[in-house]
Write an enzyme that holds these catalytic residues in place. Structure first.
Site, short mmCIF file in Angstrom:
data_model
loop_
_atom_site.label_atom_id
_atom_site.label_comp_id
_atom_site.label_asym_id
_atom_site.label_seq_id
_atom_site.Cartn_x
_atom_site.Cartn_y
_atom_site.Cartn_z
N LYS A 162 -4.81 3.30 -3.58
CA LYS A 162 -4.24 2.77 -2.35
C LYS A 162 -5.27 2.74 -1.22
CE LYS A 162 -0.19 1.84 -3.99
NZ LYS A 162 0.22 0.42 -4.20
N SER A 200 0.86 -1.18 0.00
CA SER A 200 0.00 0.00 0.00
C SER A 200 0.90 1.23 0.00
CB SER A 200 -0.94 -0.04 1.22
OG SER A 200 -1.77 1.10 1.22
N TYR A 202 -3.84 7.90 -7.64
CA TYR A 202 -2.94 7.01 -6.91
C TYR A 202 -3.42 6.82 -5.48
CZ TYR A 202 1.33 5.04 -4.95
OH TYR A 202 2.23 4.21 -4.32
#
Length: 271
Positions: free
Chosen positions: A150, A132, A146
């Site tokens: 995550k 992660s 992004y």
């Protein structure tokens, strides 16, 4: 019996450092990457073998376990590490860029994990470790895709640990801060859309600041050491922050009022 780890995204950065560390410590390593024919250094290790794997291609995912079993008999740990960053003002992104970010960072992890769950259930044990990020628990401007990928991975991994504990399958997450890899090189995709205006100052400040932070950061070896710890500490611990400032920023995110934390982010943005 010698243990085996399968690593995705092993051609560079965190994946490569982790492959080398586990091989040095005596584990068998199945190092997967999209273009194994281009790799030379990792081929020199007898207990490390290369495999072609693109996490967005289902036929690769469905065949990888049997390929590794032919060489190493069994697999003990799956390290879902492949990923990249798609960054820039969200307004500039295309539908395909959004989908591709999630295909690699989220759906690829999910689909490979789906292949491994029945495999580990049949074995009676196993471990899944996902890469992660600290920005899986807070956000920064220009990293909306992004960060959201995550955040999705964080939610998936946290829920999955509850489901799989009954089968003696441990599920863990590595949460790196800035790490000195090629993340801001070949692993970074910046949105290009000259027709969208108004973000120039932000892009200059944020992206240049992140590149400078990346250059001063710890190397990927520190993350590899954290993966080693996660794979071998015998615990049910879920999250493993790693890299300079990772623990501190996540602690600040936890204890500070959201408005205070947001001011910290905006201060960094306006430097």
């Amino acid at each position: 019996m010698t243990k085996t780890i399968l690593i995705t995204g092993a051609s560079s950065g965190i994946g490569r450092a982790t492959a080398k560390l586990f091989a040095e410590k005596g584990w068998n390593v199945a190092a997967t990457m999209r273009s194994p024919e281009e790799e030379s250094e990792l081929r020199e290790r007898s207990n490390l073998k290369l495999y072609r794997l693109d996490v967005t291609k289902k036929e690769h995912l469905q065949n990888i376990i049997s390929q590794v079993e032919d060489d190493f008999a069994s697999i003990d740990v799956l390290f879902n590490n492949a990923g990249y960053g798609a960054v820039g003002a969200f307004e500039k992104s295309t539908e395909e860029e959004v989908l591709q970010q999630f295909r690699v960072n989220v759906f690829g992890v999910m689909e490979l994990t789906r292949e491994f769950i029945p495999y580990f259930k049949n074995k009676g044990e196993g471990m899944i470790i996902n890469t992660s990020s600290v920005v899986g628990r807070f956000t920064i401007p220009l990293y909306s895709l992004y960060c959201s990928s995550k955040w999705a991975l964080e939610g998936f991994t946290e829920a999955l640990q509850y489901e799989l504990r009954q089968f003696n399958i441990r599920v863990k997450m590595i949460e790196p801060a800035a790490i000195k890899t090629d993340f801001h090189g070949r692993s970074l995709m910046v949105f290009e859309n000259d027709s969208v205006k108004g973000y120039e100052k932000m892009e200059k400040n944020i992206l240049s600041g992140m590149r400078k932070r990346n250059e001063k950061a710890s190397g990927p070896e520190v993350v590899a050491e954290t993966v080693w710890k996660a794979a071998n500490d015998g615990s049910q611990k879920l999250r493993y922050p790693t890299g300079k400032g990772a623990g501190a920023v996540l602690f600040a995110r936890k204890i500070l009022p959201t408005s205070w934390f947001n001011k910290m982010v905006l201060k960094q943005q306006n430097r």
